[in-house]
Design a protein around this motif. Structure first.
Motif, mmCIF file in Angstrom:
data_model
loop_
_atom_site.group_PDB
_atom_site.id
_atom_site.type_symbol
_atom_site.label_atom_id
_atom_site.label_comp_id
_atom_site.label_asym_id
_atom_site.label_seq_id
_atom_site.Cartn_x
_atom_site.Cartn_y
_atom_site.Cartn_z
ATOM 1 N N MET A 43 0.841 -1.167 0.000
ATOM 2 C CA MET A 43 0.000 0.000 0.000
ATOM 3 C C MET A 43 0.887 1.231 0.000
ATOM 4 O O MET A 43 1.763 1.353 0.837
ATOM 5 C CB MET A 43 -0.883 -0.026 1.236
ATOM 6 N N THR A 44 0.626 2.101 -0.914
ATOM 7 C CA THR A 44 1.448 3.306 -0.968
ATOM 8 C C THR A 44 0.970 4.296 0.101
ATOM 9 O O THR A 44 -0.225 4.382 0.385
ATOM 10 C CB THR A 44 1.381 3.982 -2.350
ATOM 11 N N THR A 49 0.680 7.386 -0.167
ATOM 12 C CA THR A 49 -0.180 8.403 -0.781
ATOM 13 C C THR A 49 -1.641 7.984 -0.725
ATOM 14 O O THR A 49 -2.521 8.797 -0.414
ATOM 15 C CB THR A 49 0.252 8.654 -2.238
ATOM 16 N N ILE A 50 -1.920 6.731 -1.013
ATOM 17 C CA ILE A 50 -3.303 6.232 -0.961
ATOM 18 C C ILE A 50 -3.806 6.268 0.476
ATOM 19 O O ILE A 50 -4.930 6.701 0.745
ATOM 20 C CB ILE A 50 -3.393 4.811 -1.551
ATOM 21 N N ARG A 51 -2.965 5.833 1.403
ATOM 22 C CA ARG A 51 -3.355 5.832 2.816
ATOM 23 C C ARG A 51 -3.659 7.261 3.273
ATOM 24 O O ARG A 51 -4.670 7.502 3.939
ATOM 25 C CB ARG A 51 -2.246 5.222 3.669
ATOM 26 N N ALA A 88 -4.583 9.805 1.432
ATOM 27 C CA ALA A 88 -5.795 10.286 0.760
ATOM 28 C C ALA A 88 -7.057 9.753 1.437
ATOM 29 O O ALA A 88 -7.992 10.519 1.723
ATOM 30 C CB ALA A 88 -5.771 9.897 -0.716
ATOM 31 N N VAL A 89 -7.094 8.459 1.713
ATOM 32 C CA VAL A 89 -8.284 7.854 2.331
ATOM 33 C C VAL A 89 -8.487 8.405 3.741
ATOM 34 O O VAL A 89 -9.606 8.781 4.120
ATOM 35 C CB VAL A 89 -8.171 6.310 2.336
ATOM 36 N N LEU A 101 -7.590 -0.257 5.159
ATOM 37 C CA LEU A 101 -6.217 0.247 5.158
ATOM 38 C C LEU A 101 -5.323 -0.600 6.062
ATOM 39 O O LEU A 101 -4.164 -0.874 5.728
ATOM 40 C CB LEU A 101 -6.171 1.709 5.600
ATOM 41 N N SER A 123 2.256 8.301 7.667
ATOM 42 C CA SER A 123 2.343 7.947 6.248
ATOM 43 C C SER A 123 3.060 9.019 5.443
ATOM 44 O O SER A 123 3.832 8.710 4.536
ATOM 45 C CB SER A 123 0.947 7.703 5.669
ATOM 46 N N ARG A 147 6.500 8.709 3.341
ATOM 47 C CA ARG A 147 6.591 9.107 1.934
ATOM 48 C C ARG A 147 7.782 10.023 1.706
ATOM 49 O O ARG A 147 8.523 9.871 0.739
ATOM 50 C CB ARG A 147 5.292 9.784 1.515
#
Length: 170
Positions: free
Chosen positions: A1-2, A4-6, A8-9, A66, A155, A159
């Motif tokens: 899981m990136t 960025t996705i974490r 965003a959600v 997540l 997160s 990143r």
């Protein structure tokens, strides 16, 4: 899981939860009480309860998804992994308890009161219990929002760390 996705959600859910807490709940009670209806508190409570159900359920689903993806696609260092899993676990548990335990007890109390809560004496044991459970609900949502903020920070830091590592390799 990136990360960025974490981020965003978590940011989307956090925004919805903050909007609910800071705008929706107070506005609904304020506007409906302005109409001076006998049942304005009951109507406002029903609207807020239904909206909170969406916030808690979506927080639980997002947190659990997540969390599972973070565990399944583990590609982080130990500390980062531990911090992200801890934040997501806390968010997931807080929203689950808020929805399936506290909100369920609040609903049962509302039914047991028969009359609108505003008409129940402040020293009535059911009203006292309702106030206590309402406080728990607010606390649990606050914990879930703080956990989401922590997850966003952890997160984002991961990143940044990854992008710095990739720059060093170049």
């Amino acid at each position: 899981m990136t990360p960025t996705i974490r981020v965003a959600v978590l940011s989307l859910w956090l925004g919805a939860a903050l909007f609910f807490s800071a705008v929706v709940a107070p506005s609904v009670f304020g506007v409906l009480r302005g109409f001076d209806l006998a049942s304005s508190g009951e109507i406002a409570g029903a609207i807020v309860n239904r909206t909170l159900r969406v916030i808690n359920t979506s927080g639980f689903i997002a947190g659990l998804a997540l969390l599972l993806l973070t565990i399944w696609r583990r590609n982080e260092r130990r500390l980062s992994f531990f911090l992200n899993v801890s934040a997501l676990s806390l968010m997931t548990v807080a929203t689950a308890v808020g929805h399936w335990i506290v909100a369920a007890r609040l609903a049962a109390l509302r039914l047991a009161m028969v009359v609108p809560i505003n008409e129940v004496n402040l020293d009535d044991p059911r009203r006292v219990e309702f106030s206590k459970l309402h406080g728990y609900s607010v606390t649990l949502l606050s914990i879930a929002m703080l956990a989401a903020i922590a997850g966003i920070i952890f997160s984002s830091a991961m990143r940044v760390h990854r992008s710095e590592r990739s720059e060093i390799k170049k």
